[in-house]
Design an enzyme around this catalytic site. Structure first.
Site, PDB file in Angstrom:
ATOM      1  N   TYR A   1      28.473  24.389  -2.217  1.00  0.00           N
ATOM      2  CA  TYR A   1      29.819  23.838  -2.025  1.00  0.00           C
ATOM      3  C   TYR A   1      30.525  24.491  -0.841  1.00  0.00           C
ATOM      4  CZ  TYR A   1      34.265  21.681  -3.235  1.00  0.00           C
ATOM      5  OH  TYR A   1      35.413  20.928  -3.189  1.00  0.00           O
TER       6      TYR A   1
ATOM      7  N   PRO B   1      31.338  11.189  -1.517  1.00  0.00           N
ATOM      8  CA  PRO B   1      32.316  12.263  -1.309  1.00  0.00           C
ATOM      9  C   PRO B   1      32.314  13.365  -2.371  1.00  0.00           C
ATOM     10  CG  PRO B   1      33.411  10.227  -1.982  1.00  0.00           C
ATOM     11  CD  PRO B   1      31.979   9.887  -1.758  1.00  0.00           C
TER      12      PRO B   1
ATOM     13  N   HIS C   1      41.036  28.117  -0.644  1.00  0.00           N
ATOM     14  CA  HIS C   1      40.778  28.061  -2.087  1.00  0.00           C
ATOM     15  C   HIS C   1      39.591  28.949  -2.427  1.00  0.00           C
ATOM     16  CE1 HIS C   1      43.079  24.314  -3.623  1.00  0.00           C
ATOM     17  NE2 HIS C   1      43.734  24.892  -2.626  1.00  0.00           N
TER      18      HIS C   1
ATOM     19  N   TYR D   1      37.021  18.704 -10.699  1.00  0.00           N
ATOM     20  CA  TYR D   1      36.031  17.632 -10.758  1.00  0.00           C
ATOM     21  C   TYR D   1      35.793  17.372 -12.236  1.00  0.00           C
ATOM     22  CZ  TYR D   1      34.978  18.426  -5.793  1.00  0.00           C
ATOM     23  OH  TYR D   1      35.059  18.532  -4.427  1.00  0.00           O
TER      24      TYR D   1
ATOM     25  N   LYS E   1      31.191  16.838   1.568  1.00  0.00           N
ATOM     26  CA  LYS E   1      30.312  17.261   2.654  1.00  0.00           C
ATOM     27  C   LYS E   1      30.390  16.420   3.935  1.00  0.00           C
ATOM     28  CE  LYS E   1      28.435  20.864   0.993  1.00  0.00           C
ATOM     29  NZ  LYS E   1      29.763  21.497   0.910  1.00  0.00           N
TER      30      LYS E   1
HETATM   31  P1  RFL Z   1      34.487   8.439  11.680  1.00  0.00           P
HETATM   32  O1  RFL Z   1      35.590   9.245  11.073  1.00  0.00           O
HETATM   33  O2  RFL Z   1      34.088   7.188  11.004  1.00  0.00           O
HETATM   34  O3  RFL Z   1      34.899   8.133  13.187  1.00  0.00           O
HETATM   35  C1  RFL Z   1      34.171   7.222  13.989  1.00  0.00           C
HETATM   36  C2  RFL Z   1      35.081   6.681  15.051  1.00  0.00           C
HETATM   37  O4  RFL Z   1      34.356   5.783  15.881  1.00  0.00           O
HETATM   38  C3  RFL Z   1      35.143   4.625  16.123  1.00  0.00           C
HETATM   39  N1  RFL Z   1      34.233   3.496  16.424  1.00  0.00           N
HETATM   40  C4  RFL Z   1      33.992   3.060  17.663  1.00  0.00           C
HETATM   41  N2  RFL Z   1      34.445   3.457  18.860  1.00  0.00           N
HETATM   42  C5  RFL Z   1      34.006   2.785  19.956  1.00  0.00           C
HETATM   43  N3  RFL Z   1      33.139   1.723  19.895  1.00  0.00           N
HETATM   44  C6  RFL Z   1      32.654   1.301  18.711  1.00  0.00           C
HETATM   45  N4  RFL Z   1      31.803   0.284  18.648  1.00  0.00           N
HETATM   46  C7  RFL Z   1      33.069   1.973  17.535  1.00  0.00           C
HETATM   47  N5  RFL Z   1      32.802   1.828  16.214  1.00  0.00           N
HETATM   48  C8  RFL Z   1      33.516   2.754  15.564  1.00  0.00           C
HETATM   49  C9  RFL Z   1      35.945   4.443  14.858  1.00  0.00           C
HETATM   50  O5  RFL Z   1      37.131   3.678  15.086  1.00  0.00           O
HETATM   51  C10 RFL Z   1      36.253   5.900  14.469  1.00  0.00           C
HETATM   52  O6  RFL Z   1      37.460   6.350  15.020  1.00  0.00           O
HETATM   53  O7  RFL Z   1      33.158   9.319  11.831  1.00  0.00           O
HETATM   54  P2  RFL Z   1      32.961  10.877  12.183  1.00  0.00           P
HETATM   55  O8  RFL Z   1      33.803  11.268  13.359  1.00  0.00           O
HETATM   56  O9  RFL Z   1      31.502  11.105  12.222  1.00  0.00           O
HETATM   57  O10 RFL Z   1      33.610  11.658  10.945  1.00  0.00           O
HETATM   58  C11 RFL Z   1      33.043  11.580   9.666  1.00  0.00           C
HETATM   59  C12 RFL Z   1      34.121  11.759   8.583  1.00  0.00           C
HETATM   60  O11 RFL Z   1      35.188  10.887   8.850  1.00  0.00           O
HETATM   61  C13 RFL Z   1      33.584  11.504   7.165  1.00  0.00           C
HETATM   62  O12 RFL Z   1      32.299  12.045   7.009  1.00  0.00           O
HETATM   63  C14 RFL Z   1      34.491  12.113   6.063  1.00  0.00           C
HETATM   64  O13 RFL Z   1      35.744  11.487   6.048  1.00  0.00           O
HETATM   65  C15 RFL Z   1      33.840  11.974   4.692  1.00  0.00           C
HETATM   66  N6  RFL Z   1      34.692  12.443   3.591  1.00  0.00           N
HETATM   67  C16 RFL Z   1      34.785  13.800   3.285  1.00  0.00           C
HETATM   68  N7  RFL Z   1      34.148  14.710   4.046  1.00  0.00           N
HETATM   69  C17 RFL Z   1      34.286  16.048   3.792  1.00  0.00           C
HETATM   70  O14 RFL Z   1      33.678  16.863   4.502  1.00  0.00           O
HETATM   71  N8  RFL Z   1      35.101  16.528   2.773  1.00  0.00           N
HETATM   72  C18 RFL Z   1      35.780  15.666   1.961  1.00  0.00           C
HETATM   73  O15 RFL Z   1      36.527  16.137   1.105  1.00  0.00           O
HETATM   74  C19 RFL Z   1      35.619  14.245   2.173  1.00  0.00           C
HETATM   75  N9  RFL Z   1      36.268  13.355   1.428  1.00  0.00           N
HETATM   76  C20 RFL Z   1      35.392  11.521   2.792  1.00  0.00           C
HETATM   77  C21 RFL Z   1      36.171  12.016   1.709  1.00  0.00           C
HETATM   78  C22 RFL Z   1      35.344  10.148   3.058  1.00  0.00           C
HETATM   79  C23 RFL Z   1      36.021   9.263   2.267  1.00  0.00           C
HETATM   80  N10 RFL Z   1      35.922   7.867   2.598  1.00  0.00           N
HETATM   81  C24 RFL Z   1      37.011   6.982   2.602  1.00  0.00           C
HETATM   82  C25 RFL Z   1      34.729   7.360   3.202  1.00  0.00           C
HETATM   83  C26 RFL Z   1      36.866  11.139   0.892  1.00  0.00           C
HETATM   84  C27 RFL Z   1      36.761   9.762   1.146  1.00  0.00           C
HETATM   85  C28 RFL Z   1      37.507   8.849   0.185  1.00  0.00           C
HETATM   86  C1  PHB Z   2      39.999  14.976  -1.019  1.00  0.00           C
HETATM   87  O1  PHB Z   2      40.919  15.796  -1.194  1.00  0.00           O
HETATM   88  O2  PHB Z   2      40.189  13.888  -0.456  1.00  0.00           O
HETATM   89  C2  PHB Z   2      38.626  15.300  -1.517  1.00  0.00           C
HETATM   90  C3  PHB Z   2      38.366  16.572  -1.982  1.00  0.00           C
HETATM   91  C4  PHB Z   2      37.100  16.883  -2.469  1.00  0.00           C
HETATM   92  C5  PHB Z   2      36.123  15.910  -2.472  1.00  0.00           C
HETATM   93  C6  PHB Z   2      36.377  14.641  -1.982  1.00  0.00           C
HETATM   94  C7  PHB Z   2      37.639  14.332  -1.502  1.00  0.00           C
HETATM   95  O3  PHB Z   2      34.889  16.210  -2.978  1.00  0.00           O
END
Ligand code: RFL
Ligand code: PHB
Length: 389
Positions: free
Chosen positions: A384, A292, A72, A200, A296
């Site tokens: 961004y 989110p 994008h 957004y 980041k």
């Molecule tokens: P995770 O993904 O939470 O993975 C951690 C893993 O550790 C396991 N675990 C354990 N394993 C062994 N022993 C234990 N005691 C344990 N406790 C936990 C868990 O089961 C899991 O598998 O962390 P990690 O790897 O650091 O990754 C981080 C990302 O997942 C997170 O930052 C992003 O998803 C955040 N996020 C976004 N990030 C972006 O860069 N761009 C985005 O567009 C974006 N959108 C989002 C998001 C997060 C969202 N939510 C639901 C929080 C949108 C949403 C809605």
């Molecule tokens: C997504 O597509 O899940 C998404 C995209 C941008 C954001 C957060 C989530 O800032």
């Protein structure tokens, strides 16, 4: 068992770290609390910075992303019917990649399998022992049996609810936190995206985000109070709210349909310091959470992995400890800048319950300024697309 690095958590940060270390000849054991299917069922991030794309390519997992991901060149910020385009390409020369976290994780699992890496699923009772010593080890239960793995280093990649951060004694840990009084209700639907770029949206009815995964898969979010339950949001109610937030021209062509996933995520900013405790290192969501709004979270986890893999490879292969000693400071400098950006995006775009008219005017003025000032747009674009590392 014995290995060079025990990685706790098989989410994106644990898997990427394992992949890069194994490629460099550093042995790992990954301990994941849940099944692979459950890790892959989490619908989360969708936007990857160029640095993240580069890291995935370097890890040897970039092929499918190159074929199926969508670069994008810009995104839209809207305020009711005002649409402001941020042209990343023109302002910074860079783009972002729309490719789901689910896909990134699936690609990493496939690459780890091909390499014969050790990933243990459904482990319980993980305990980090003697982190502040030259002989740390980790104990856990797997297949009903208590096991132990000795190692040189431990990477805590176990997310916000993991055990790694809590291994650092309370009185040696400092936490910085801001909890926002709202969450994001997100849905996934098999419909074409509302617009070719992400929107957004600020509006009198609160914040909404129109995102996507591909030509026939859309991801939408609306701001909701923390007290709301998913069951209270029928699909019809969701679409009604979304259309009340998006610009009129976008709503005219919006295609709605049944949701195939629906969930509410609370929003918070959180940093825990230090990132290092003896031979234990915190990575990704285990150490920090961003709302989110700035896209980041995953990208920050990947830059942590970049610094740590470099440090661990130098330490294990050459006995060079400079990277190990510098990890926390290098990672934190980037973390705090992403914290600032995510916080300012969140404040700029959300309605805070009980706020006065002044707050709404500040949001409107910020968006108007963005529409009129290339300097403001460039600053936003630079953050961004991702600060360099
Ligand atoms: P995770 O993904 O939470 O993975 C951690 C893993 O550790 C396991 N675990 C354990 N394993 C062994 N022993 C234990 N005691 C344990 N406790 C936990 C868990 O089961 C899991 O598998 O962390 P990690 O790897 O650091 O990754 C981080 C990302 O997942 C997170 O930052 C992003 O998803 C955040 N996020 C976004 N990030 C972006 O860069 N761009 C985005 O567009 C974006 N959108 C989002 C998001 C997060 C969202 N939510 C639901 C929080 C949108 C949403 C809605
Ligand atoms: C997504 O597509 O899940 C998404 C995209 C941008 C954001 C957060 C989530 O800032």
């Amino acid at each position: 068992m014995k290995t060079d690095v025990v990685i706790i958590g098989g989410g994106p940060s644990g898997l990427l770290l394992s992949q890069l270390l194994n490629k460099a000849g550093v042995a790992t054991v990954v301990l994941e609390r849940t099944s692979r299917a459950r890790v892959l069922a989490r619908i989360r991030a969708g936007v990857l910075e160029q640095g993240t794309v580069r890291m995935l390519q370097e890890a040897g997992v970039g092929d499918r992303m190159a074929r199926e991901g969508h670069p994008h060149e810009g995104c839209i910020f809207s305020d009711d019917d005002l649409m402001v385009r941020i042209d990343f390409k023109e302002l910074t020369g860079k783009t972002v990649m729309v490719y789901g976290q689910t896909e990134v994780t699936a690609d990493l699992y496939a690459a780890q399998d091909a390499m014969g890496a050790t990933i243990l699923h459904d482990v319980a009772d993980v305990v980090i022992c003697d982190a502040v010593s030259d002989a740390p080890f980790v104990t856990f239960t797997h297949d009903g049996v208590q096991k132990r793995v000795d190692c040189a280093y431990i990477a805590g990649c176990d997310g916000f609810h993991g055990v790694s951060r809590k291994t650092i004694p309370d009185d040696r840990r400092r936490e910085f936190e801001r909890v926002y009084p709202f969450g994001w209700l997100g849905i996934l639907s098999r419909t074409p995206p509302a617009h070719e770029e992400l929107i957004y949206a600020n509006s009198a009815n609160g914040f909404a985000l129109a995102s996507m995964r591909n030509e026939m898969l859309s991801r939408y979010y609306v701001q909701v109070p923390l007290t709301d339950k998913v069951e209270e949001w029928s699909d019809d109610r969701f679409w009604e709210r979304l259309t009340s937030c998006l610009p009129g021209d976008v709503v005219k062509t919006l295609v709605t349909g049944p949701s195939i996933e629906k969930s509410i995520a609370p929003l918070r900013s959180f940093v825990s310091e230090p990132l290092r405790w003896g031979r234990l290192f915190l990575v990704g969501d285990a150490a920090h959470i961003v709302p989110p709004t700035g896209a980041k979270g995953l990208n920050l986890a990947v830059s942590d992995v970049f610094y740590l893999q470099e440090a661990l490879i130098a330490a294990v292969k050459k006995g060079d400890m400079a990277g190990i000693d510098g990890y926390a400071a290098r990672a934190l400098a980037r973390i705090w800048k992403a914290m600032r950006f995510s916080w300012s995006m969140t404040t700029m775009l959300h309605h805070f319950e009980g706020e006065d008219g002044f707050a709404a005017q500040m949001r409107k003025a910020t968006l108007l300024h963005l529409s009129q000032s290339e300097t403001a747009r460039r600053d936003l674009a630079e953050n961004y697309i991702g600060l360099p590392y």
